[in-house]
Design an enzyme around this catalytic site. Structure first.
Site, PDB file in Angstrom:
ATOM      1  CD  GLU A   7      -2.866   1.110   2.416  1.00 23.28           C
ATOM      2  OE1 GLU A   7      -3.315   2.140   2.925  1.00 23.28           O
ATOM      3  OE2 GLU A   7      -3.264  -0.035   2.727  1.00 23.28           O
ATOM      4  CE  LYS A   8       0.858   3.266   4.645  1.00 22.63           C
ATOM      5  NZ  LYS A   8       0.124   2.034   5.014  1.00 22.63           N
ATOM      6  CG  ASP A 101      -2.361  -0.277   5.525  1.00 22.33           C
ATOM      7  OD1 ASP A 101      -1.233  -0.769   5.372  1.00 22.33           O
ATOM      8  OD2 ASP A 101      -2.560   0.950   5.649  1.00 22.33           O
ATOM      9  CG  ASP A 103      -7.588  -0.988   6.760  1.00 26.72           C
ATOM     10  OD1 ASP A 103      -7.414  -1.128   5.525  1.00 26.72           O
ATOM     11  OD2 ASP A 103      -7.067  -0.057   7.408  1.00 26.72           O
ATOM     12  CE1 TYR A 321       0.640   5.770   6.712  1.00 26.77           C
ATOM     13  CE2 TYR A 321      -0.827   4.675   8.264  1.00 26.77           C
ATOM     14  CZ  TYR A 321      -0.627   5.350   7.073  1.00 26.77           C
ATOM     15  OH  TYR A 321      -1.698   5.618   6.251  1.00 26.77           O
ATOM     16  NE  ARG A 323      -1.961  10.210   6.151  1.00 23.57           N
ATOM     17  CZ  ARG A 323      -2.636  11.202   5.582  1.00 23.57           C
ATOM     18  NH1 ARG A 323      -3.951  11.148   5.533  1.00 23.57           N
ATOM     19  NH2 ARG A 323      -2.026  12.239   5.056  1.00 23.57           N
TER      20      ARG A 323
END
Length: 729
Positions: A7-8, A101, A103, A321, A323
């Site tokens: 994702e990142k 992630d 989720d 990270y 957030r």
């Protein structure tokens, strides 16, 4: 060849490290036969209305509701290069590993990317919430079939489409409705999260403005014991006369009676208890928690705190990270403590003495795998960066992160809690005290006052209480009456508003909706709450008050007043979440959920299209003809283009029209009232007409036969000539 899509970038680097390091290429890392690439969150975004139909670009009531026939996702401008790289890598891959992630959104953003490229290859799922080597290695050893998690992405997809339907249609419908009521140059942005957040601020502001302080009395006794003197608060019986619904004493006669009955009288200790207590180390920071702390201590905005956290993570690499909605840490990362503390000593030499006192063998309750969600709490990294390069706000935020991390390696805060209840002449008085036996981690927080350590009103929680036993004798030296007044609730700050969004269930009365919102994460996400608050400010719905507080504007209040209850309530999110959970479990479909939202949108838009709303602060100048309507700036039809100003009561008979001059109505440009017979000309047998004209300082009525010698004129009186004054000749 396996292709891991993270994702990142930070997740990609952690995976590549466990796959053997590899060689860095443009947009991916080659790790033997495997390749690891990455995105930057959602690389695709929902298409705008005019991407579906060109005519949808203009805001017109007759086009509503906007209902796409087939949903479109388009590459974000800043993601096109990386998307092209991923597309090429997919062609060479035999197996894809979704490393989003753990989720809903993490599942969707990789799945939608694969759908965008039409992938038909096998897809596995990497489901890990931390990036330490132990967690990553475990995740790589336990890859599952991506199909087991597809429903998570479908729930996110359903939410994404429903939010588009509500946001696009409601923003246009209510903006157009306000324009019909005279609103000028304003967009009434409406959203499932944004609007209930605004409603919280409006509700709180009105509670404060409508608050009427109520007087009450607080009684405190000075008690004398052989071991020493102490103070205690009067403890009334629940059925005692003179109390209000909150148990406060409001009857001055009762207060006087208690004082008279107990002053100078002997008493006994009816209850004495001592208990050794310990307070565990504070959690690491979630984004909402650090936003609140930074707002309270330094007055920083939610948006600025997020930017600082992101910079500490991406640019300076000094923090993890940001957030995240979680303050817990994965147990596997506890082994990194020595390395992290060593880096902290190098980056923060002024903290050397405090770092040296930290004990890496201490494992606080913060380290708990069962409580870690998609992302763990914000902590310092092992990177020995240069703190001198930090901005002022970055230093403030970094100091908070370091402080909370060091606290994990200090002992628990220990104290002796004492409770005394004294009986004097049939009245009871209660005192509490606290004696610190071991400062522990609180040694790091000496300058900050903790809410839960503040003295309880009237009980003197910080006083040192003498040793005694139940049944001991004492004397009430005096009882003091303090006249108090209830206080209004505090205004929101950006920090407390973020917490309110996270705990929105506290503001909901419906039991079912309250339960769902309490079980979830409130409204918004840690990644979006700051931007939502910033958007409310940008739209002029809320504004700063002083250094820390925020208040609603006239425009924000007008919007909330004009919207129907179902649009501005967080109960809508609860209704969403109820079905999204069923989709996540495979018991409901995306299409059925979206179809239900379509019906809701149709019904709401139909009502909005039927009338107009007037919102304070949005209407144009008063109409000089009818004096009750408002002038609206409207586009001209035909080849000339441009704008003109007309009264919003046109359908009711007011035909006032004016030219537009630099965005304002030119009141001298048009006939704003029908002509009236000139009395002088009529007496002379002439046909002159009085017309409404613009004078040097005001409007007046003058004769059309001015050039022929009739100089008759009258003052204007609400769009009609005032014949009472003597005509000017």
């Amino acid at each position: 060849m396996r292709l891991f899509i993270a994702e990142k970038p930070t997740v990609a680097k952690a995976i590549a490290a466990e796959l053997g390091g590899g060689v860095k290429h443009d947009g991916y890392i080659q790790c033997g036969d495997d390749r690891v690439t990455w995105g930057f969150g959602h690389m695709l975004e929902m298409a705008a209305p005019d991407d579906y139909r060109e005519e949808w670009k203009a805001w017109k009531a007759e086009d509503l509701p906007l209902l796409p026939d087939a949903w479109k996702l388009l590459p974000k401008d800043d993601a096109k290069k990386q998307l092209a790289i991923i597309g090429k890598l997919l062609k060479d891959a035999h197996v894809i590993v979704n490393c989003g992630d753990p989720d809903r959104e993490g599942q969707l953003l990789i799945d939608e990317m694969l759908e965008h490229f039409g992938n038909r290859r096998q897809v596995l799922r990497y489901w890990v919430s931390a990036n330490d080597s132990t967690s990553v290695r475990r995740g790589l050893q336990q890859l599952k079939d991506n199909a087991e998690y597809t429903s998570f992405g479908l729930a996110a997809l359903a939410r994404q489409r429903a939010d588009w339907l509500l946001g696009m249609n409601f923003s246009r419908a209510f903006t157009l409705q306000a324009q019909r009521g005279g609103a000028q140059k304003v967009v009434l942005s409406v959203g499932r999260v944004q609007t209930p957040t605004l409603a919280l601020v409006v509700q709180r502001d009105r509670e404060i403005e409508n608050f009427k302080p109520a007087a009450y009395f607080r009684l405190t006794a000075e008690l004398q014991h052989a071991g020493g003197n102490f103070s205690a608060a009067w403890l009334p019986a629940k059925d005692r006369a003179g109390l209000d619904s909150e148990g406060r004493l409001v009857d001055v006669a009762v207060a006087a009676a208690v004082i008279a009955a107990t002053t100078g009288k002997p008493g006994t200790v009816s209850e004495y208890a001592q208990e050794a207590k310990a307070k565990s180390q504070p959690l690491a920071w979630s984004l909402s928690a650090i936003t609140l702390a930074a707002s309270n201590r330094h007055g920083h905005s939610a948006e600025d705190v997020l930017k600082a956290c992101q910079s500490l993570y991406e640019t300076h690499k000094l923090a993890s990270y940001p957030r995240t909605d979680c303050g817990n840490l994965p147990e596997s990362q506890h082994a990194d403590a020595m390395a992290v503390l060593a880096a902290l000593r190098q980056v923060n030499p002024h903290l050397a003495s405090k770092i040296d006192k930290a004990d890496p063998s201490i494992k606080s309750p913060t380290w708990d795998d069962a409580k870690v969600t998609a992302h763990h709490g914000i902590i310092p990294t092992m990177h020995a960066g240069d703190a001198s390069k930090l901005s002022e706000i970055e230093r403030d935020i970094y100091a908070l992160i370091v402080q909370a991390y060091l606290a994990q390696f200090y002992p628990a805060h220990e104290y002796m809690a004492t409770t005394i209840v004294a009986d004097v002449a049939g009245e009871q008085f209660k005192a509490t005290g606290k004696t610190v036996t071991r400062a522990g981690w609180r040694e790091l927080y000496a300058a900050e006052a903790e809410e839960d350590d503040a003295p309880t009103e009237g009980e003197g929680a910080d006083q040192a209480l003498p040793a005694m036993a139940k049944g001991d004798a004492l004397t009430c030296a005096k009882v003091t009456r303090a006249d108090e007044k209830t206080k209004a609730p505090p205004r929101f700050t950006e920090g407390t508003l973020g917490i309110a969004m996270e705990n929105i269930h506290r503001f909901i009365t419906d039991p079912a909706a309250k339960k769902i919102l309490k079980e979830g994460d409130g409204i918004g996400t840690p990644a979006t709450r700051a931007s939502i608050i910033a958007e409310l400010k940008r739209r002029n719905f809320i504004e700063p008050k002083g250094k820390k507080q925020i208040i609603s504007t006239a425009l924000g209040r007008g919007l909330i007043d004009a919207l129907p209850p179902e649009v501005k309530s967080a109960a809508l999110t609860a209704a969403f979440e109820r079905t999204l959970r069923e989709i996540e479990k495979g018991r409901a479909s995306v299409d059925a959920f979206v179809a239900a939202q379509v019906e809701f949108v149709k019904a709401t838009v139909a009502k909005a299209n039927q009338g107009s709303i007037t919102i304070a602060g949005t209407v144009g100048p008063s109409c000089p003809q009818c004096r009750t309507g408002f002038l609206r700036r409207l586009p001209r039809k035909g080849d000339k283009g441009g704008f003109f100003w007309g009264c919003n009561r046109y359908a009711e008979g007011c035909k006032a029209i004016f030219n537009d001059h630099k965005g304002k109505p030119d009141l001298a440009s048009g006939v704003t009232a029908p002509p009236v017979d000139c009395p002088k000309c009529q007496a002379d047998g002439k046909t002159g007409k009085l017309r409404l004209l613009k004078g040097a300082t005001s409007m007046f009525w003058g004769c059309s036969r001015y050039a022929e010698g009739c100089r008759t004129s009258y003052p204007d009186a609400g769009g009609k000539p005032n014949f009472n004054p003597t005509p000017r000749k």
